[in-house]
Design a protein around this motif. Structure first.
Motif, PDB file in Angstrom:
ATOM      1  N   HIS A 271       0.825  -0.943  -0.058  1.00  0.00           N
ATOM      2  CA  HIS A 271       0.002   0.110   0.091  1.00  0.00           C
ATOM      3  C   HIS A 271       1.032   1.193   0.023  1.00  0.00           C
ATOM      4  CE1 HIS A 271      -3.446  -2.260   2.295  1.00  0.00           C
ATOM      5  NE2 HIS A 271      -3.095  -2.852   1.260  1.00  0.00           N
ATOM      6  N   VAL A 272       0.732   2.054  -1.134  1.00  0.00           N
ATOM      7  CA  VAL A 272       1.586   3.317  -1.276  1.00  0.00           C
ATOM      8  C   VAL A 272       1.122   4.545  -0.614  1.00  0.00           C
ATOM      9  CG1 VAL A 272       3.106   4.744  -2.538  1.00  0.00           C
ATOM     10  CG2 VAL A 272       2.799   2.273  -3.096  1.00  0.00           C
ATOM     11  N   PRO A 273       1.389   5.304   0.337  1.00  0.00           N
ATOM     12  CA  PRO A 273       0.699   6.501   0.878  1.00  0.00           C
ATOM     13  C   PRO A 273       0.597   7.295  -0.212  1.00  0.00           C
ATOM     14  CG  PRO A 273       2.557   5.852   2.265  1.00  0.00           C
ATOM     15  CD  PRO A 273       2.797   4.836   1.346  1.00  0.00           C
ATOM     16  N   ALA A 274      -0.371   8.214  -0.232  1.00  0.00           N
ATOM     17  CA  ALA A 274      -0.660   9.290  -1.232  1.00  0.00           C
ATOM     18  C   ALA A 274       0.242  10.283  -1.449  1.00  0.00           C
ATOM     19  CB  ALA A 274      -2.052   9.924  -0.970  1.00  0.00           C
ATOM     20  N   PRO A 275       1.033  10.719  -0.471  1.00  0.00           N
ATOM     21  CA  PRO A 275       2.291  11.556  -0.818  1.00  0.00           C
ATOM     22  C   PRO A 275       3.198  10.923  -1.640  1.00  0.00           C
ATOM     23  CG  PRO A 275       1.547  11.671   1.117  1.00  0.00           C
ATOM     24  CD  PRO A 275       0.675  10.620   0.920  1.00  0.00           C
ATOM     25  N   LYS A 276       3.486   9.697  -1.471  1.00  0.00           N
ATOM     26  CA  LYS A 276       4.414   8.851  -2.027  1.00  0.00           C
ATOM     27  C   LYS A 276       4.042   8.711  -3.531  1.00  0.00           C
ATOM     28  CE  LYS A 276       7.653   6.084  -0.485  1.00  0.00           C
ATOM     29  NZ  LYS A 276       8.312   4.989   0.001  1.00  0.00           N
ATOM     30  N   ALA A 277       2.636   8.284  -3.623  1.00  0.00           N
ATOM     31  CA  ALA A 277       2.084   8.010  -5.060  1.00  0.00           C
ATOM     32  C   ALA A 277       2.172   9.265  -5.664  1.00  0.00           C
ATOM     33  CB  ALA A 277       0.873   7.264  -4.739  1.00  0.00           C
ATOM     34  N   LYS A 278       2.174  10.363  -5.169  1.00  0.00           N
ATOM     35  CA  LYS A 278       2.179  11.626  -5.923  1.00  0.00           C
ATOM     36  C   LYS A 278       3.612  11.700  -6.585  1.00  0.00           C
ATOM     37  CE  LYS A 278       0.795  16.388  -5.634  1.00  0.00           C
ATOM     38  NZ  LYS A 278       2.203  17.241  -6.301  1.00  0.00           N
ATOM     39  N   GLU A 279       4.566  11.541  -5.732  1.00  0.00           N
ATOM     40  CA  GLU A 279       5.935  11.460  -6.041  1.00  0.00           C
ATOM     41  C   GLU A 279       5.963  10.656  -7.653  1.00  0.00           C
ATOM     42  OE1 GLU A 279       7.592  12.284  -1.518  1.00  0.00           O
ATOM     43  OE2 GLU A 279       8.463  10.554  -3.037  1.00  0.00           O
ATOM     44  N   ALA A 280       5.195   9.591  -7.381  1.00  0.00           N
ATOM     45  CA  ALA A 280       5.835   8.628  -8.569  1.00  0.00           C
ATOM     46  C   ALA A 280       4.846   8.952  -9.555  1.00  0.00           C
ATOM     47  CB  ALA A 280       5.096   7.152  -7.920  1.00  0.00           C
ATOM     48  N   GLY A 281       3.948  10.164  -9.474  1.00  0.00           N
ATOM     49  CA  GLY A 281       3.167  10.416 -10.678  1.00  0.00           C
ATOM     50  C   GLY A 281       2.007   9.738 -10.795  1.00  0.00           C
ATOM     51  N   LEU A 282       1.478   8.955  -9.550  1.00  0.00           N
ATOM     52  CA  LEU A 282       0.205   8.337  -9.654  1.00  0.00           C
ATOM     53  C   LEU A 282      -0.958   9.133  -9.099  1.00  0.00           C
ATOM     54  CD1 LEU A 282       0.572   4.900  -7.979  1.00  0.00           C
ATOM     55  CD2 LEU A 282      -0.643   5.308  -9.951  1.00  0.00           C
ATOM     56  N   ILE A 283      -0.744  10.245  -8.440  1.00  0.00           N
ATOM     57  CA  ILE A 283      -1.763  11.243  -8.116  1.00  0.00           C
ATOM     58  C   ILE A 283      -1.399  12.582  -8.600  1.00  0.00           C
ATOM     59  CG2 ILE A 283      -2.836  12.045  -5.772  1.00  0.00           C
ATOM     60  CD1 ILE A 283      -3.312   9.284  -5.999  1.00  0.00           C
ATOM     61  N   ASP A 284      -2.310  13.141  -8.952  1.00  0.00           N
ATOM     62  CA  ASP A 284      -2.128  14.637  -9.575  1.00  0.00           C
ATOM     63  C   ASP A 284      -2.033  15.571  -8.291  1.00  0.00           C
ATOM     64  OD1 ASP A 284      -1.723  14.003 -12.287  1.00  0.00           O
ATOM     65  OD2 ASP A 284      -3.891  13.148 -12.011  1.00  0.00           O
ATOM     66  N   GLU A 285      -2.826  15.495  -7.252  1.00  0.00           N
ATOM     67  CA  GLU A 285      -3.106  16.638  -6.411  1.00  0.00           C
ATOM     68  C   GLU A 285      -3.476  16.009  -5.023  1.00  0.00           C
ATOM     69  OE1 GLU A 285      -4.983  20.663  -7.370  1.00  0.00           O
ATOM     70  OE2 GLU A 285      -6.320  19.878  -5.899  1.00  0.00           O
ATOM     71  N   LEU A 286      -2.817  16.543  -3.932  1.00  0.00           N
ATOM     72  CA  LEU A 286      -3.313  16.026  -2.585  1.00  0.00           C
ATOM     73  C   LEU A 286      -4.277  17.136  -2.281  1.00  0.00           C
ATOM     74  CD1 LEU A 286       0.221  15.155  -0.924  1.00  0.00           C
ATOM     75  CD2 LEU A 286      -1.914  13.723  -1.914  1.00  0.00           C
ATOM     76  N   ALA A 287      -5.339  16.506  -1.604  1.00  0.00           N
ATOM     77  CA  ALA A 287      -6.664  17.475  -1.024  1.00  0.00           C
ATOM     78  C   ALA A 287      -6.553  17.525   0.439  1.00  0.00           C
ATOM     79  CB  ALA A 287      -7.725  16.766  -1.353  1.00  0.00           C
ATOM     80  N   PRO A 288      -7.196  18.622   1.119  1.00  0.00           N
ATOM     81  CA  PRO A 288      -7.171  18.518   2.528  1.00  0.00           C
ATOM     82  C   PRO A 288      -7.908  17.437   2.945  1.00  0.00           C
ATOM     83  CG  PRO A 288      -7.997  20.697   1.495  1.00  0.00           C
ATOM     84  CD  PRO A 288      -7.692  19.693   0.290  1.00  0.00           C
ATOM     85  N   GLU A 289      -7.577  17.074   4.014  1.00  0.00           N
ATOM     86  CA  GLU A 289      -8.221  15.770   4.673  1.00  0.00           C
ATOM     87  C   GLU A 289      -9.887  15.797   4.797  1.00  0.00           C
ATOM     88  OE1 GLU A 289      -7.228  12.857   5.321  1.00  0.00           O
ATOM     89  OE2 GLU A 289      -4.991  12.957   5.106  1.00  0.00           O
ATOM     90  N   GLU A 290     -10.282  17.045   4.933  1.00  0.00           N
ATOM     91  CA  GLU A 290     -11.713  17.137   5.470  1.00  0.00           C
ATOM     92  C   GLU A 290     -12.511  17.587   4.103  1.00  0.00           C
ATOM     93  OE1 GLU A 290     -11.040  15.285   8.354  1.00  0.00           O
ATOM     94  OE2 GLU A 290     -12.991  16.513   8.582  1.00  0.00           O
ATOM     95  N   GLY A 291     -11.596  18.038   3.016  1.00  0.00           N
ATOM     96  CA  GLY A 291     -12.162  18.547   1.938  1.00  0.00           C
ATOM     97  C   GLY A 291     -12.046  18.022   0.260  1.00  0.00           C
TER      98      GLY A 291
END
Ligand code: T1G
Length: 708
Positions: A176-196
């Motif tokens: 399981h890759v945490p979203a911030p690391k997935a973003k570094e790998a190009g898998l996620i385009d943007e991190l959103a606020p936890e509540e939003g």
């Protein structure tokens, strides 16, 4: 993070209001929000797949819709295909086709990810054109843990984003890759606020529209797979480097082959290759075994007479008696979970040694990058060592890990009974002894239970919770629910000699020794079990643990091979020789001295040695274990066959791709096990008498697990 009780707060009331089991579509400022709510984990069952397909088609056809957001209500984004659908006639749109439908949408689709996007869940996100996630989200392709591989395009799309090497790692480990690391790998385009998350995904979609950005298909990205073209060694080297980890498993090699197809073949052909490999694996015994284990790991928590709402007692502090190998290992489990520990010894030197071993273990983990240095200090700050037995008057739970002797344990429990606070749980870590008898020396048998950890206690996942006759339901429920909190698979077992695991182990041990007397060599027995998939065989294990456990020169009769070896000071790895000879790096080689000893031993016992096939060795080692498992079920010392399999997979390293002894029996055919046991009963002795349950199952044409 979110839990069944507190669904993740995605922001926006509509998401929370979506009725369970439906897929909802709402348009806001030209953005279609497709919301799925299929508790508990938004598994992609047929109804969900058809619902999403219908909503996507509606959004594509709606001129007012310029972009789409795909979001899930509840705890998590899609956690994968619905594993309960496997092996049943297919219904609804296949997941691979749904992913392609999304990818071919004429308008940009944004995946809004929270919780865990796993397997088919991540494949759905990869079919979307953009991905937004909250930092606490995790993504992964864990299909390999079910003995399969990503079957909805994951092996073809993932390498196109993260590259071949990273894709190979992710797909063969199931991590399981945490979203911030997935973003570094190009898998996620943007991190959103936890509540939003919802609003952030909406804003992201609106920006796409404003900037005129249309669909971005992963299948069209080819530079990363092209870079690996013409380098077949990448795959061969990866397989070689992980050979030990993949030993015996079929799925990892297929995962590698599928990723290789992403490099060597056009996308459509790669998808076809992935499909072929998936269909072969999903129909295979290994995947059936690993899917069975997935559900068995969750079944163990279900105790027929202890419903989920059975009250439990608080466990906010733990006392441990004995700072030896077991006591120290047990302590670490609680420190890892942030629960303070008071550990009691009789001598300062033993206490100091115990505490330093705990610290060294943590420092070793930190050195391997498995633990932050500050966490070492944090965990060590939670443990208090003392010689003062009275310190055990405050913990909610006290676990004794003293010498495996009934008198010593009774003495400890008499003293504990006098000082432990009212309502404290008093647990014994005994591996064999009668917990009812231990409870009988206290004034509070309702608070006495067995908690049998397996060595090394900070590593092995199995915890046998021994249900003493007078233990209260609260105490039992507390111990069972405590297991997952300290990273254990807790299996409820009944009081009998050796409970479940060691009682079955005794059958295998007896046959291992007999086979060596009859004609096999210790290394033949070890090899057969190693090739079957166990980490090591009984003789190598004895050398590792030390042949002189429980042996003393004074009382030794020099009758068994083990005693003879101890008398020759061949006490195992620690003396450089035991059943095997060991070089400076502890590499084992069969010993000519032991070979001669074995031949002499058989002669002394008047046994004419014979050639014994590997097949017979395997049957003689495992079928008596299965028969003992059947007796354990008959006597009610385990709740279900799959619990016995959980004991063996998590306590002894039974290969998960063989499902456990009871599942394995089903794959062999119970009639074959019965026939062998009857043959040996005739030829060897009454210890092979088949259990009544085994006989009844064969007569009724039933299996133990119904899952093979
Ligand atoms: N299908 C069906 N049921 C599932 C499920 C699934 N994928 N995942 C969980 N459940 C049930 C589980 O049995 C339990 O049921 C309840 O949900 C809560 O789960 C084509 C083919 C998501 C990390 O392997 O890792 O996609 O016991 O107790 O501890 O490529 O569940 O309550 O009756 O585990 O918070 C790939 C498996 C599938 C992920 C949540 N996906 N699930 O952990 O809750 S194959 C997976 C998990 C695939 C495609 C291929 C965990 C979790 P009950 P839980 P949790």
């Amino acid at each position: 993070h979110a839990s069944p009780e507190q669904p993740f707060n995605l922001g926006g009331s509509d998401v929370a209001d979506t009725q369970s089991g439906v897929t909802d579509l709402k348009v806001e400022d030209g953005i279609a929000i497709v919301t799925v709510n299929n508790p508990p984990v938004n598994a992609l069952g047929a109804a969900v797949r058809d619902g999403v397909a219908a909503r996507m088609r509606e959004a594509a056809a709606d001129p007012a819709t310029e972009a789409v957001v795909l979001i899930c209500a509840g705890r998590t984004f899609f956690a994968g295909a619905d594993i309960t659908e496997f092996g049943k006639p297919p219904k609804g749109i296949p997941l691979g086709e749904l992913v392609t439908l999304i990818e071919d949408m004429p308008k940009p689709v944004v995946a809004a990810i929270h919780g865990t996007a796993l397997g088919g869940g991540l494949e759905m996100a990869l079919g979307c054109h953009y991905r937004v996630a909250v930092p606490s989200a995790r993504v992964g392709l864990p299909e390999v843990k079910l003995g399969i591989l990503p079957g909805a395009g994951g092996t073809q799309r993932l390498p196109r984003i993260v590259g071949v090497e990273r894709a190979l790692e992710m797909i063969t480990s199931g991590e399981h890759v945490p979203a911030p690391k997935a973003k570094e790998a190009g898998l996620i385009d943007e991190l959103a606020p936890e509540e939003g998350l919802r609003q952030a995904a909406l804003d992201f979609a609106k920006r796409l529209v404003a900037e005129g950005k249309g669909p971005r298909k992963v299948r069209d990205l080819s530079d990363k797979v092209e870079a690996a073209r013409g380098k077949p060694e990448v795959f061969a080297d990866f397989a070689k480097a992980n050979a030990r980890r993949f030993r015996g498993f079929e799925a990892p090699a297929a995962c590698i082959e599928a990723v290789k197809a992403a490099v060597e073949l056009p996308f459509e052909q790669g998808i076809a290759k992935e499909r072929d490999l998936f269909l072969k694996l999903v129909a295979g015994t290994q995947s059936k075994a690993q899917r069975y284990v997935f559900f068995a790991e969750r079944e163990v928590r279900k105790i027929p007479d202890l419903p989920d709402d059975t009250p439990t007692l608080p466990v906010n502090s733990v006392g441990i008696i004995g700072a030896g190998t077991m006591g120290g290992g047990i302590a670490m489990n609680f420190l890892n979970a942030g629960i303070p520990v008071t550990i009691v010894e009789m001598k300062q030197e033993a206490l100091d040694r115990g505490l330093s071993v705990i610290r060294k273990n943590y420092e070793a983990s930190a050195a391997k990058g498995r633990l932050k240095p500050e966490d070492v200090e944090k965990r060590m700050s939670l443990i208090t060592g003392t010689l003062d037995f009275e310190a055990l008057s405050t913990p909610d739970l006290v676990i004794e890990a003293v010498y495996e002797n009934m008198d010593i344990k009774k003495d400890v429990f008499r003293r504990l009974d006098k000082i432990a606070k009212p309502g404290a749980i008093l647990a014994s870590n005994t591996s064999y002894l009668n917990v009812d008898e231990i409870a009988s020396v206290t004034s509070r048998p309702e608070s006495v239970i067995g908690m049998h950890f397996f060595s090394p206690a900070n590593v092995m996942k199995l915890l046998e919770v021994v249900r003493a006759e007078k233990a209260s339901k609260e105490v039992v429920a507390t111990a069972v629910k405590l297991a997952p909190k300290i990273g254990k698979i807790g299996v409820l077992v009944g009081v009998c000699y050796g409970f479940v695991g060691n009682r079955m182990l005794a059958e295998r041990q007896r046959e291992a020794n007999r086979l060596v007397e009859e004609g096999a060599m210790p290394w033949d027995v070890d090899r057969v079990l190693y090739e079957f998939g166990l980490p090591m065989g009984p003789f190598a294990m004895s050398d590792l643990a030390g042949l002189d456990i429980g042996w003393s020169r004074e009382t030794s009769k020099g009758e068994t091979l083990r005693e003879k070896l101890c008398e020759m000071d061949r006490r195992g790895q620690k003396t450089g020789a035991g059943f095997y000879d060991y070089d400076a790096n502890r590499k084992a080689t069969p010993s000519p001295i032991v070979e001669q000893m074995v031949l002499d031993h058989s002669k002394q016992k008047g046994i004419t040695r014979r050639q014994i096939s590997d097949a017979e060795i395997l049957e003689r080692l495992i079928y008596p274990m299965i028969n003992e498992g059947a007796k354990i079920l008959e006597e009610g010392k385990a709740i279900r066959a799959s619990d016995i399999d959980m004991v063996w997979i998590n306590g002894y390293g039974w290969p998960v791709y063989r499902g456990g002894p009871m599942f394995y029996a089903d794959t062999v055919g119970l009639e074959n096990v019965l026939a062998r046991m009857e043959q040996w009963e005739r030829e060897i002795g009454p210890e092979f008498r088949p259990s009544d349950l085994l006989r009844r199952k064969v007569e009724a044409g039933e299996t133990f697990t119904g899952a093979a």
